[in-house]
Motif scaffolding. Sequence first.
Motif, PDB file in Angstrom:
ATOM      1  N   CYS A  14       0.817  -1.206   0.000  1.00 24.73           N
ATOM      2  CA  CYS A  14       0.000   0.000   0.000  1.00 24.73           C
ATOM      3  C   CYS A  14       0.852   1.257   0.000  1.00 24.73           C
ATOM      4  CB  CYS A  14      -0.915   0.016   1.227  1.00 24.73           C
ATOM      5  SG  CYS A  14      -2.056  -1.349   1.267  1.00 24.73           S
ATOM      6  N   TYR A  19      -0.069   1.042  -4.475  1.00 22.09           N
ATOM      7  CA  TYR A  19      -1.242   0.182  -4.637  1.00 22.09           C
ATOM      8  C   TYR A  19      -2.263   0.510  -3.558  1.00 22.09           C
ATOM      9  CZ  TYR A  19      -4.113  -3.997  -4.303  1.00 22.09           C
ATOM     10  OH  TYR A  19      -5.165  -4.869  -4.224  1.00 22.09           O
ATOM     11  N   ILE A  20      -3.488   0.817  -3.954  1.00 19.60           N
ATOM     12  CA  ILE A  20      -4.565   1.047  -2.996  1.00 19.60           C
ATOM     13  C   ILE A  20      -5.592  -0.058  -3.205  1.00 19.60           C
ATOM     14  CG2 ILE A  20      -6.396   2.590  -2.234  1.00 19.60           C
ATOM     15  CD1 ILE A  20      -4.679   4.907  -3.224  1.00 19.60           C
ATOM     16  N   PRO A  21      -5.813  -0.901  -2.183  1.00 17.89           N
ATOM     17  CA  PRO A  21      -6.750  -2.018  -2.338  1.00 17.89           C
ATOM     18  C   PRO A  21      -8.182  -1.535  -2.552  1.00 17.89           C
ATOM     19  CG  PRO A  21      -5.997  -1.842  -0.063  1.00 17.89           C
ATOM     20  CD  PRO A  21      -5.231  -0.839  -0.852  1.00 17.89           C
ATOM     21  N   GLN A  22      -8.953  -2.321  -3.270  1.00 17.84           N
ATOM     22  CA  GLN A  22     -10.344  -1.991  -3.536  1.00 17.84           C
ATOM     23  C   GLN A  22     -11.225  -2.189  -2.314  1.00 17.84           C
ATOM     24  OE1 GLN A  22     -11.491  -0.609  -6.449  1.00 17.84           O
ATOM     25  NE2 GLN A  22      -9.305  -0.470  -6.851  1.00 17.84           N
ATOM     26  N   SER A  23     -10.885  -3.154  -1.470  1.00 18.26           N
ATOM     27  CA  SER A  23     -11.700  -3.425  -0.288  1.00 18.26           C
ATOM     28  C   SER A  23     -10.998  -2.900   0.957  1.00 18.26           C
ATOM     29  CB  SER A  23     -11.950  -4.923  -0.154  1.00 18.26           C
ATOM     30  OG  SER A  23     -10.725  -5.598   0.037  1.00 18.26           O
ATOM     31  N   THR A  24     -11.770  -2.757   2.017  1.00 18.78           N
ATOM     32  CA  THR A  24     -11.212  -2.313   3.285  1.00 18.78           C
ATOM     33  C   THR A  24     -11.779  -3.193   4.391  1.00 18.78           C
ATOM     34  OG1 THR A  24     -10.794  -0.394   4.705  1.00 18.78           O
ATOM     35  CG2 THR A  24     -12.996  -0.571   3.722  1.00 18.78           C
ATOM     36  N   SER A  28      -8.134  -6.524   4.828  1.00 16.07           N
ATOM     37  CA  SER A  28      -7.475  -5.801   3.735  1.00 16.07           C
ATOM     38  C   SER A  28      -5.986  -5.661   4.009  1.00 16.07           C
ATOM     39  CB  SER A  28      -8.109  -4.420   3.545  1.00 16.07           C
ATOM     40  OG  SER A  28      -7.709  -3.546   4.585  1.00 16.07           O
ATOM     41  N   ASP A  44      -7.700   1.145   8.423  1.00 17.72           N
ATOM     42  CA  ASP A  44      -7.057   0.898   7.139  1.00 17.72           C
ATOM     43  C   ASP A  44      -6.204   2.117   6.795  1.00 17.72           C
ATOM     44  OD1 ASP A  44      -6.370   0.544   4.462  1.00 17.72           O
ATOM     45  OD2 ASP A  44      -8.266  -0.433   3.980  1.00 17.72           O
ATOM     46  N   THR A  46      -4.738   2.941   4.250  1.00 17.32           N
ATOM     47  CA  THR A  46      -4.958   3.485   2.909  1.00 17.32           C
ATOM     48  C   THR A  46      -6.176   4.388   2.867  1.00 17.32           C
ATOM     49  OG1 THR A  46      -6.341   1.649   2.115  1.00 17.32           O
ATOM     50  CG2 THR A  46      -3.951   1.410   1.864  1.00 17.32           C
ATOM     51  N   ARG A  47      -6.954   4.436   3.948  1.00 19.50           N
ATOM     52  CA  ARG A  47      -8.181   5.229   3.992  1.00 19.50           C
ATOM     53  C   ARG A  47      -8.176   6.312   5.072  1.00 19.50           C
ATOM     54  NH1 ARG A  47      -8.677   1.723   0.454  1.00 19.50           N
ATOM     55  NH2 ARG A  47     -10.594   0.928  -0.399  1.00 19.50           N
TER      56      ARG A  47
END
Length: 88
Positions: A14, A19-24, A28, A44, A46-47
């Motif tokens: 991340c 790379y940013i995952p689609q799910s959290t 994740s 998360d 990334t969020r």
Amino acid sequence: PVSITSLSNTASQCTNHGYIPQSTGPDSSGWITVTEHKINQSFDLTRVMFSRGNVTEKKRFGLLVQPDEYVLDMYAGIGYYTLPALIH
């Protein structure tokens, strides 16, 4: 004292590769747990933005709040100041 623990072996994807995952959520790749003053916060990365700064100020604020007082967190973030107030 502050510690950060990743709950996934792929969390480095991340931050190191964009790379940013689609799910959290807890499964994740960006899900981590941060511990400050015996308070565990899982989120998360990334969020949500997390700042390790102001550790002593967070604890000081937590000690200011007295029983039967109310605290209104106008910014409703991840509880930088309100969680220490609740715990201490």
